[in-house]
Every structure is written in C-alpha cells, then in structure tokens.
Design a protein around this motif. Structure first.
Motif, PDB file in Angstrom:
ATOM      1  N   GLY A 268       5.315   0.617   2.539  1.00  0.00           N
ATOM      2  CA  GLY A 268       5.317  -0.723   3.125  1.00  0.00           C
ATOM      3  C   GLY A 268       4.354  -0.943   4.264  1.00  0.00           C
ATOM      4  N   LYS A 269       3.727   0.128   4.754  1.00  0.00           N
ATOM      5  CA  LYS A 269       2.742  -0.052   5.831  1.00  0.00           C
ATOM      6  C   LYS A 269       1.455  -0.717   5.320  1.00  0.00           C
ATOM      7  CE  LYS A 269       2.401   4.369   6.781  1.00  0.00           C
ATOM      8  NZ  LYS A 269       1.977   5.617   7.477  1.00  0.00           N
ATOM      9  N   VAL A 270       1.298  -0.783   3.976  1.00  0.00           N
ATOM     10  CA  VAL A 270       0.108  -1.404   3.386  1.00  0.00           C
ATOM     11  C   VAL A 270       0.479  -2.740   2.746  1.00  0.00           C
ATOM     12  CG1 VAL A 270      -1.656  -1.196   1.583  1.00  0.00           C
ATOM     13  CG2 VAL A 270      -1.075   0.778   3.019  1.00  0.00           C
ATOM     14  N   GLN A 271      -0.332  -3.753   3.034  1.00  0.00           N
ATOM     15  CA  GLN A 271      -0.154  -5.080   2.446  1.00  0.00           C
ATOM     16  C   GLN A 271      -1.490  -5.578   1.918  1.00  0.00           C
ATOM     17  OE1 GLN A 271       1.415  -7.116   5.952  1.00  0.00           O
ATOM     18  NE2 GLN A 271       3.435  -7.216   4.967  1.00  0.00           N
ATOM     19  N   ILE A 272      -1.431  -6.492   0.952  1.00  0.00           N
ATOM     20  CA  ILE A 272      -2.662  -7.072   0.410  1.00  0.00           C
ATOM     21  C   ILE A 272      -2.508  -8.575   0.244  1.00  0.00           C
ATOM     22  CG2 ILE A 272      -1.974  -6.584  -1.989  1.00  0.00           C
ATOM     23  CD1 ILE A 272      -4.992  -6.140  -2.596  1.00  0.00           C
ATOM     24  N   TYR A 273      -3.535  -9.310   0.671  1.00  0.00           N
ATOM     25  CA  TYR A 273      -3.590 -10.760   0.456  1.00  0.00           C
ATOM     26  C   TYR A 273      -4.304 -11.009  -0.872  1.00  0.00           C
ATOM     27  CZ  TYR A 273      -5.310 -15.564   0.825  1.00  0.00           C
ATOM     28  OH  TYR A 273      -5.614 -16.879   0.576  1.00  0.00           O
ATOM     29  N   ILE A 274      -3.637 -11.749  -1.759  1.00  0.00           N
ATOM     30  CA  ILE A 274      -4.189 -12.044  -3.080  1.00  0.00           C
ATOM     31  C   ILE A 274      -4.775 -13.456  -3.077  1.00  0.00           C
ATOM     32  CG2 ILE A 274      -3.703 -12.201  -5.551  1.00  0.00           C
ATOM     33  CD1 ILE A 274      -3.326  -9.406  -4.406  1.00  0.00           C
ATOM     34  N   GLY A 275      -6.089 -13.557  -3.250  1.00  0.00           N
ATOM     35  CA  GLY A 275      -6.748 -14.855  -3.181  1.00  0.00           C
ATOM     36  C   GLY A 275      -6.260 -15.852  -4.214  1.00  0.00           C
ATOM     37  N   SER A 276      -5.920 -15.394  -5.424  1.00  0.00           N
ATOM     38  CA  SER A 276      -5.540 -16.309  -6.498  1.00  0.00           C
ATOM     39  C   SER A 276      -4.208 -16.998  -6.238  1.00  0.00           C
ATOM     40  CB  SER A 276      -5.460 -15.563  -7.832  1.00  0.00           C
ATOM     41  OG  SER A 276      -4.474 -14.551  -7.778  1.00  0.00           O
ATOM     42  N   THR A 277      -3.301 -16.319  -5.542  1.00  0.00           N
ATOM     43  CA  THR A 277      -1.977 -16.900  -5.271  1.00  0.00           C
ATOM     44  C   THR A 277      -1.798 -17.276  -3.803  1.00  0.00           C
ATOM     45  OG1 THR A 277      -0.972 -14.744  -4.813  1.00  0.00           O
ATOM     46  CG2 THR A 277      -0.963 -15.505  -7.107  1.00  0.00           C
ATOM     47  N   GLU A 278      -2.716 -16.824  -2.955  1.00  0.00           N
ATOM     48  CA  GLU A 278      -2.626 -17.039  -1.512  1.00  0.00           C
ATOM     49  C   GLU A 278      -1.342 -16.447  -0.937  1.00  0.00           C
ATOM     50  OE1 GLU A 278      -3.249 -21.218  -0.884  1.00  0.00           O
ATOM     51  OE2 GLU A 278      -5.399 -21.065  -1.233  1.00  0.00           O
ATOM     52  N   LYS A 279      -0.884 -15.357  -1.544  1.00  0.00           N
ATOM     53  CA  LYS A 279       0.324 -14.666  -1.092  1.00  0.00           C
ATOM     54  C   LYS A 279      -0.049 -13.280  -0.583  1.00  0.00           C
ATOM     55  CE  LYS A 279       3.305 -17.790  -2.754  1.00  0.00           C
ATOM     56  NZ  LYS A 279       4.268 -18.550  -1.921  1.00  0.00           N
ATOM     57  N   VAL A 280       0.754 -12.770   0.342  1.00  0.00           N
ATOM     58  CA  VAL A 280       0.599 -11.407   0.823  1.00  0.00           C
ATOM     59  C   VAL A 280       1.676 -10.549   0.173  1.00  0.00           C
ATOM     60  CG1 VAL A 280       0.703  -9.873   2.822  1.00  0.00           C
ATOM     61  CG2 VAL A 280      -0.426 -12.100   3.020  1.00  0.00           C
ATOM     62  N   ILE A 281       1.265  -9.446  -0.442  1.00  0.00           N
ATOM     63  CA  ILE A 281       2.179  -8.553  -1.150  1.00  0.00           C
ATOM     64  C   ILE A 281       2.228  -7.222  -0.419  1.00  0.00           C
ATOM     65  CG2 ILE A 281       2.550  -7.271  -3.292  1.00  0.00           C
ATOM     66  CD1 ILE A 281       1.250  -9.602  -4.775  1.00  0.00           C
ATOM     67  N   GLN A 282       3.426  -6.745  -0.200  1.00  0.00           N
ATOM     68  CA  GLN A 282       3.629  -5.468   0.476  1.00  0.00           C
ATOM     69  C   GLN A 282       3.734  -4.360  -0.568  1.00  0.00           C
ATOM     70  OE1 GLN A 282       7.330  -5.112   2.734  1.00  0.00           O
ATOM     71  NE2 GLN A 282       6.187  -4.110   4.381  1.00  0.00           N
TER      72      GLN A 282
END
Length: 347
Positions: A268-282
C-alpha cells in the motif's frame, strides 16, 4: 359444397397439430427443443483460458438442466476497458469479470450494478522463453539488471486499460524499496512518460514510449505471442497466464509480486494515478471480481452462469488452469438471493 371441403381441410390440419403436441398417453410434448440464448461476457484478458473452458461446461449444463442452448459473446480486454464499455460506452453485458475487483465498486456501483463477488487471485511474474536474451542468466535476484541492458526488450500492458499494466508498473516501484536501487527510474521513467511525482506514480492518459526497448499493448495477453515468437524478450504477466502458455518465468519476492495478503500494508505504500479514469489506485494483493450489471440483457441466465462460476465446478476449472480460487467466494453489496448460500457475504 365448397365450404364443406374447407371445413374438412381445417379439421385435418388441427388433427395433425394435435398429434404433434400430444403423446400417446395424452400428455403434452414439446416440438421446439431448448430455447436459444446468448450471454454477453466482458472479461479480463487473463481470464480467457479458464472462461472458455467454463463456458463450454456451462453450455452443456444449461442444455441438460435449464432448457437453454447457450452461446457466448466474449469480449476480452483490459479490465479498465471492460468496465468502461458499460459505464462510458453504454454497452450491455450479462457478466463483467475483472482482474482488479476494486474497479467494480470504484466505477460501476451504484449506477451500473449493486453487488460484486471476489473469486480468484494471482501474482505478477516475468515470463520469457529460451529465445529471450540472457534466458539462462536471469533469476529472481538479477531480473532488473537483465531488463536494464541495452540489447534487451521487455513489455507490460497499458496501465490506462489493464490492471496487469498498472500492477507491473507498481511492482517496479515496489522493487525500488525492496532492493534499495532506482529500478523504477531505470526501467520505467527512462523508457516511457510514466513517472513518479514524489508521492505516487502518474500514468498519463496517452502513454508514450521513448525507444524500442519497451513494448506496451492494450492487455497483457496481447504480449504473449510477441514473447513466444522471440520478438520480445520478457514481459510482466500473471503467473496463471505464463503457466497456461507453457512459458518460462521467474517468481518475484513476495514483497513485490502482489500475491501475499500478509504484505498488503507494505504494498500500500505505492499508488498510481490512472489518466484514463482520473482515479488513484493503491497497490494491493491481486484479487479478481465479477458482477451481473443491472441492465444485463439475460439477467436470469447470467445469474445461473454466475452460480456455476462460484460453484465447485468453477473452482475446479480455475485450479486446472493454474489459478488460485477464493473458497468460499466473498460477496459485497446488495447480494442476490440466488448466490447467498454460495458465498460469504461481507459489508
């Protein structure tokens, strides 16, 4: 006299029809056979092999037990793309099955469905063949050094469309922390426009590749043929897919392979912002999810297929195809009565 002839003909026709509908003991019989139906299934590419087998078995079951001759209209894609077909493009599906269950509550609830079930797990590996450069040298300790060599090519799927893509990128960032080396910068930032902004990874809506060392495709299984042919050396893929295709692979440490539920906090220390959905996923352990959308064209039959998937039969199919099954499956939301006795209900 003509009307008498017409009347006699009508009586004869009715007699023939009655003979076809009534058996010798007077009971009604059917002359039409099983009803025909098509189920539309949007699923993750990594589910292609087990779902094909599951659908073949369900078709036999449905004809013998449900009175339906079922055909399937499958659309395999990255899981983000699968969900967006329903939410953004307005397409109708009977089943939506994804490699990251969180996409369902994040993007489909409450407008498009009101429940989901988690049913399978996986892990990220690096797959290759004997044709891959340094195939006899790569291992779980030096894989990042091999992939960084100028004459080696590697690939992963598009983070904007596919969980295997954003998971592969997160694995490379977790590797930074595990090995204490700038692996993400070397493998990702130097080769693409995906970058780390100090708090999380950013995957722009339009992914750009800076050289020919890295190959990105819409879904993870699109890369399989490239590796099999020798035109791509390595790729990040689910272990089940590597096994299904008879590929060689190296397993990664539990601290980075997204397999171990006990490592959830570490991931969980890593997260990614997904441009296509504009959501941040842990980053979290890999868990697959499935739902029947509210506007499923064949909802009743779709629920029968879901029951089959969640049964011992489904578990057996997945285990035959090298994929761990969650037993019993776990359901969330407004869980339909049809499956309540087959799952553990949470939330």
């Amino acid at each position: 006299m003509r009307w008498k002839g017409i009347l006699l003909m009508a009586v004869l026709i009715l007699s023939v029809v009655a003979a076809g509908c009534i058996s010798g003991d007077g009971s009604e019989t059917s002359t039409s056979g099983p009803k025909e139906a098509t189920l539309i299934v949007f699923h993750a590419g990594s589910l292609s092999v087990p779902f094909q087998q599951l659908e073949e078995e369900f078709a036999k079951y449905a004809e013998e037990n449900l009175g339906y001759k079922v055909t399937f209209q499958d659309e395999a894609s990255g899981s983000v793309a699968a969900v967006r077909k329903v939410t953004d493009l307005g397409k109708k599906a009977d089943i939506v099955a994804v490699a990251d269950y969180t996409l369902i509550p994040q993007l489909m609830i409450p407008n498009y469905t009101d429940f989901y079930v988690i049913f399978a797990t996986n892990e990220i590996v690096i797959a290759f063949t004997d044709k891959s450069k340094y195939a006899d040298e790569i291992n779980s300790d030096n894989w990042y050094e091999i992939l960084s060599r100028d004459d080696v090519s590697f690939g992963f799927s598009d983070p904007n469309q596919d969980p295997c893509g954003y998971r592969s990128v997160m694995v490379m960032k977790l590797a930074d922390y595990y090995y204490g080396k700038p692996i993400f910068e070397t493998l990702v930032e130097k080769n693409t426009n995906i970058y780390f902004n100090g708090t999380h990874i950013v995957a722009p809506k339009e992914i750009q590749i800076k050289n020919d060392r890295v190959v990105i495709r819409p879904k993870e299984t699109d890369l399989t043929a490239l590796v099999e042919s020798g035109s791509l050396d390595y790729y990040f893929i689910y272990k089940s897919v590597a096994e299904q295709h008879g590929l060689k692979y190296i397993e990664l440490p539990n601290e980075i392979n997204l397999k171990d539920f006990k490592m959830a906090d570490y991931y969980g220390k890593v997260q990614i912002y997904i441009g296509s959905t504009e959501k941040v996923i842990q980053a979290k352990p890999i868990v697959y999810g499935v739902t029947v959308p509210k506007e499923a064209p064949n909802r009743e039959l779709a629920m029968e297929f879901l029951k089959y998937l969640l049964s011992e039969k489904g578990k057996e199919v997945f285990q035959k195809n090298y994929q761990d099954f969650i037993w019993p499956p776990v359901a969330f939301g407004n869980v339909p009565d049809e499956i309540k006795d087959m799952v553990t209900v949470e939330g």
